[in-house]
Design a protein around this motif. Structure first.
Motif, PDB file in Angstrom:
ATOM      1  N   SER A 148      14.762 -10.607 -17.870  1.00  0.00           N
ATOM      2  CA  SER A 148      13.257 -11.841 -17.563  1.00  0.00           C
ATOM      3  C   SER A 148      14.198 -12.956 -16.588  1.00  0.00           C
ATOM      4  O   SER A 148      15.536 -13.429 -16.873  1.00  0.00           O
ATOM      5  CB  SER A 148      13.679 -12.053 -18.857  1.00  0.00           C
ATOM      6  N   GLY A 214       7.021  -9.801 -20.568  1.00  0.00           N
ATOM      7  CA  GLY A 214       6.917  -8.664 -22.412  1.00  0.00           C
ATOM      8  C   GLY A 214       8.559  -9.484 -22.744  1.00  0.00           C
ATOM      9  O   GLY A 214       8.501  -9.542 -23.773  1.00  0.00           O
ATOM     10  N   TYR A 216      10.875 -13.304 -23.297  1.00  0.00           N
ATOM     11  CA  TYR A 216      10.099 -14.430 -23.018  1.00  0.00           C
ATOM     12  C   TYR A 216      10.822 -15.385 -23.732  1.00  0.00           C
ATOM     13  O   TYR A 216      11.420 -15.024 -25.096  1.00  0.00           O
ATOM     14  CB  TYR A 216       8.891 -15.040 -22.809  1.00  0.00           C
ATOM     15  N   TYR A 218      10.179 -18.561 -27.914  1.00  0.00           N
ATOM     16  CA  TYR A 218       9.519 -18.500 -28.873  1.00  0.00           C
ATOM     17  C   TYR A 218       8.971 -19.797 -28.092  1.00  0.00           C
ATOM     18  O   TYR A 218       9.205 -20.585 -27.421  1.00  0.00           O
ATOM     19  CB  TYR A 218       9.893 -18.708 -30.026  1.00  0.00           C
ATOM     20  N   LEU A 229       3.310 -15.716 -28.622  1.00  0.00           N
ATOM     21  CA  LEU A 229       3.705 -14.305 -28.821  1.00  0.00           C
ATOM     22  C   LEU A 229       2.686 -12.688 -28.247  1.00  0.00           C
ATOM     23  O   LEU A 229       1.342 -13.399 -29.051  1.00  0.00           O
ATOM     24  CB  LEU A 229       3.263 -13.768 -29.954  1.00  0.00           C
ATOM     25  N   THR A 233       5.253  -7.023 -26.317  1.00  0.00           N
ATOM     26  CA  THR A 233       6.482  -8.017 -26.064  1.00  0.00           C
ATOM     27  C   THR A 233       8.224  -7.199 -26.154  1.00  0.00           C
ATOM     28  O   THR A 233       7.730  -5.896 -26.783  1.00  0.00           O
ATOM     29  CB  THR A 233       6.762  -8.994 -27.964  1.00  0.00           C
ATOM     30  N   VAL A 236      11.823 -11.924 -28.120  1.00  0.00           N
ATOM     31  CA  VAL A 236      11.702 -12.922 -27.687  1.00  0.00           C
ATOM     32  C   VAL A 236      13.010 -13.651 -28.053  1.00  0.00           C
ATOM     33  O   VAL A 236      13.336 -13.599 -29.559  1.00  0.00           O
ATOM     34  CB  VAL A 236      11.211 -13.683 -28.928  1.00  0.00           C
TER      35      VAL A 236
END
Length: 267
Positions: A148, A214, A216, A218, A229, A233, A236
């Protein structure tokens, strides 16, 4: 005669062959944690043990530095005997003082085999194993840097670096880290930034992929890196409290494979 006026019908166009099945892949996920966090490791074993990727080989290992207490030596040894899922690095426990370098650079020496990919992950992240494998399957098996991307609002994987929540390197990049002077001479600092810096200086990771949205943080924990959410995903991050974990695990229905039994009753 009527049939003399009929033209031959064109031959039907053959259907294209089905695409070849995606090759199975192997992933080592190294969760960087600390020796004293026994309860967290046990909880994460439940989380990842309840998941499966039937066609792929995904191994989850817990990674920390040298043991320093008698209690650790006993309890960690028992964990290894029972689960065989721990890697103890030759380092002093730290966060941004070379632990990530030691992790990647040690693997080609200490592992009995190679993997297609190695993922470094935090111990406050929930990784969905099947979506992770499905996301990686169509990608390159070499010179790959996946995660990410930071800054949060960016979707350009070549801008800076991948978030330390969990990023993936192809095995050739792991081998490069183990032998490069660039990495050996620059070990200290924020580990996620360092990895991006190494790869840029070494002109590596021509294949860079950001798994957004997808991967990330919380919801509500980290500004633009956070969002609600979503079903797509892969991971998380920033699950610091039990209520956060419960929210995530219920959302993705991680106990859906629980079979009815006379031995228990769970509403």
């Amino acid at each position: 005669m009527l049939y003399n006026n009929l033209r031959a019908l064109p031959s039907p166009t053959p259907s294209p062959p089905p695409p070849p099945p995606s090759r199975n892949l192997s992933i080592l996920i190294g969760i960087l944690t600390r020796a004293d966090l026994y309860d967290r490791r046990q909880f994460l074993r439940l989380i990842y043990g309840a998941q499966s990727s039937p066609s792929d080989e995904i191994h989850v290992k817990f990674v920390f530095c040298r043991l320093t207490k008698e209690k650790q030596r006993l309890l960690v040894a028992l964990e290894i005997l029972r689960f065989d899922d721990i890697i103890i690095l030759n380092c002093t426990e730290n966060m941004n003082n070379g632990k990530t370098y030691t992790f990647f650079s040690s693997l080609p020496v200490i592992l009995p085999r190679r993997y297609d990919y190695v993922m470094k992950a935090d111990d406050d992240v929930f990784i969905r194993l099947e979506p992770l494998a499905s996301s990686l399957k169509p990608l390159a098996r070499s010179d790959l840097y996946y995660g990410s991307v930071i800054p949060c609002k960016s979707y350009d994987p070549f801008i800076e670096y991948m978030s330390g929540m969990g990023f993936v390197l192809s095995w050739d990049l792991v081998e490069w880290i183990a032998t490069s002077e660039i990495t050996a001479n620059d070990k200290v600092g924020p580990e996620d930034k360092l990895v991006g810096k190494w790869l840029t200086l070494g002109r590596k990771a021509r294949n860079r992929v950001t798994e957004k949205p997808g991967m990330y943080d919380y919801p509500g924990t980290n500004g633009q890196c956070s969002h609600e959410l979503i079903p797509e995903t892969v991971a998380v991050h920033r699950l610091k409290r039990w209520d956060m974990w419960l929210h995530v695990l219920r959302f993705f229905n991680v106990t859906k494979k629980l079979k009815p039994s006379k031995l228990y009753f769970i509403e």
